[in-house]
Structure formats: C-alpha cells, structure tokens
Design an enzyme around this catalytic site. Structure first.
Site, PDB file in Angstrom:
ATOM      1  N   GLY A 196       0.766  -1.270   0.042  1.00 12.62           N
ATOM      2  CA  GLY A 196       0.189   0.056  -0.083  1.00 12.62           C
ATOM      3  C   GLY A 196       0.665   1.375   0.027  1.00 12.62           C
ATOM      4  CD  GLN A 221      -6.332 -10.892  -4.308  1.00 18.74           C
ATOM      5  OE1 GLN A 221      -5.408 -11.716  -4.375  1.00 18.74           O
ATOM      6  NE2 GLN A 221      -7.369 -11.327  -3.326  1.00 18.74           N
ATOM      7  CG  LEU A 222      -2.916  -2.308  -3.239  1.00 11.21           C
ATOM      8  CD1 LEU A 222      -2.725  -1.362  -4.501  1.00 11.21           C
ATOM      9  CD2 LEU A 222      -3.214  -1.203  -2.122  1.00 11.21           C
ATOM     10  CG  ASP A 223       0.887  -2.747  -3.807  1.00 14.72           C
ATOM     11  OD1 ASP A 223       0.981  -2.427  -4.949  1.00 14.72           O
ATOM     12  OD2 ASP A 223       0.823  -1.957  -2.961  1.00 14.72           O
ATOM     13  CD  GLN A 224      -2.550  -9.322  -1.624  1.00 14.53           C
ATOM     14  OE1 GLN A 224      -2.775 -10.579  -1.315  1.00 14.53           O
ATOM     15  NE2 GLN A 224      -3.174  -8.515  -0.723  1.00 14.53           N
TER      16      GLN A 224
END
Length: 279
Positions: A196, A221-224
């Site tokens: 994040g 999916q954020l940063d995944q």
C-alpha cells in the site's frame, strides 16, 4: 541469426521434451536453446525454446505442437519483432527517465509508443525523447472517466504492455481485467512487506535494515500480483526517511528495468499467483 521463440505451458507428462523436439525437427527448426521447468505441486510444465532458423508458417507449427501436447496446452510463437509499450506516470521521473534513455538507444527490448500522466510534470522530459505525452487530469474527472480516457489512448496505440513507472493511482478491477497479464508495476518495497501507500515511511518507522523494490504483474488485488523481480539494498540507523527514499529509488530503477528485460524477452510465465522466470 534471427531466432524464433516458442513458449509452451501445459500439464506435465512423460516424453514432452522429446516429443516437442521431434515436432520441431520435422519442421526443420534447429533448437539453439531450450529451458524447461516442471511445477510438481501443480503438475505443470513450462518451456521456452529458441530456434535458430525461421518458419514462415507459424500457424501450422502451432497446430502440430498442439496436436502432440496435452489438451490444455498453451503455445505462443514469438517472432523477432519487438513488443510495444505504454508508460503510465505521475510525478516521479527516475523510472521513466531510465526507460526513455534505453528506448532512445534501442536497448529497451521494446518500443515505447506513448507516455500517459495524471499530472503534467513529466511532459517536458518525455518531449525531449520525441515520445507523445498525454496529460489526463484525474482531479477533473471521475475514476471511471479517467480510466476510459487512458484506455482510449492505450487502445489507439495497440500496445503489448502497460508499464506503471511510479504511477500512483490504484486501477479499477475493470481496467485491470481489460489488459490481463499486460500491466507491470514497480512497487517501492520488498513485497509482501509494507503493502500500500508510504512503504518507506512504514519501513523507517519499523526500523528495518534492508529495503527493496518489487516488479510484478498487476491484478485486482493491490500489490499482490505475480512477482517478476525483486532486489534489496542494506541500510542502517544513519538513514533518515529522506536517505531511505533516495536509496530506494535506485533499487526501483534497477528492478523495473530487470523485469522489463525479462518480460520483453518472453522469459516470464505466469503460474497462478507465481511466475516461472527463465533467465
């Protein structure tokens, strides 16, 4: 000598390597390099094959390979033509500048067709390299409107990849799904740590002794998303937040360019939420 690159992914089974070799030999294709990997946990087979001579009938070659391979096989045949890319930016110049310099000297492995920014700050540096820059003000529009304008520009240039070179906006599910496995991001931490916003501040407050950067494919999916490349650099108690950010930017540039080299040379396979990388 020009090379033809063949990318194969499928369920693993006995005799795949010899069978693939036989198909290529029948097509009078000489294998100059072949890398393969078996993901035993998922019973999956991956191969990257470089052939030293070309065939004019890619479709027939693909059909012959698919005829031999398991039913779920995916075969991509890549010619010597370079891929194309659009670069998305905000205000930070360090990653963009490295990309533009390599592109200028034809050492990027791809051709940059345009740069799109949600601020005008990087328009001048982009113009010096003769690359069109499109400023779309995210403050003046809804997120949906902003992304529709970005998509219109990207689709106009028909690029193969979208590079988020410090593009500090979270893309919507619909946008990401419109370009599956085509969006590459540089995140300023060694994921999965400090996901994040403000990862350097998070790292500084935690008192870490190493910081890093991660280049990955973007998913909803954020940063995944699947990780392509990661690097670190060591720090100590003498590093304040400003010094940490400066050191981190150097790592970000290196990691992003490493990841782009791998992707543009078709050395990266996506397997679930992981990657298989043939360096």
């Amino acid at each position: 000598m020009e090379a033809l690159t063949i990318l194969i992914s499928c369920t693993d089974s006995v005799g795949l390597v010899s069978g693939i070799s036989n198909v290529l030999a029948a097509e009078n294709l000489n294998i100059i390099a072949m890398r393969e990997f078996v993901d035993e946990a998922n019973n999956s087979f991956f191969a990257r094959i470089a052939c030293g001579n070309l065939t004019s009938n890619h479709l027939l070659l693909k059909e012959n390979l698919l005829r031999f391979l398991p039913a779920n096989a995916i075969v991509n045949i890549v010619s010597a033509e370079q891929p194309t890319a659009a670069i998305l930016v905000t205000k930070e110049y360090h990653c963009l500048a490295e990309i533009l310099v390599k592109n200028q000297f034809e050492n990027l492995g791809a051709s940059v067709k345009c740069v799109i920014g949600n601020y005008p700050d990087l328009q001048n540096v982009t113009a010096q390299f003769g690359i069109p820059y499109f400023f779309i003000d995210h403050k003046e529009k809804s997120k949906e409107q902003f992304e529709e304008e970005v998509k219109a520009i990207i689709d106009k240039f028909e690029v193969d990849y979208i590079v988020l070179a410090k593009f500090m906006r979270i893309l919507s599910f619909d946008f990401v799904q419109h370009y599956p496995r085509k969006i590459i991001n540089i995140h300023h931490s060694f994921l999965p740590a400090f996901i994040g916003a403000n990862p350097y501040r998070q790292a500084f407050e935690r008192g870490v002794k190493i910081i890093g950067a991660t280049a990955h494919f973007v998913t909803d999916q954020l940063d995944q998303g699947p990780i392509i490349a990661q690097q670190i650099t060591h720090i100590d108690h003498n590093f304040g937040l400003k010094e940490m950010v400066k050191a981190g930017k150097e790592v970000e540039k290196r990691v992003l360019l490493e990841a782009l080299d791998l992707v543009f040379e078709h050395r990266v396979f996506i397997s679930g939420n992981k990657t298989v990388v043939f360096k």
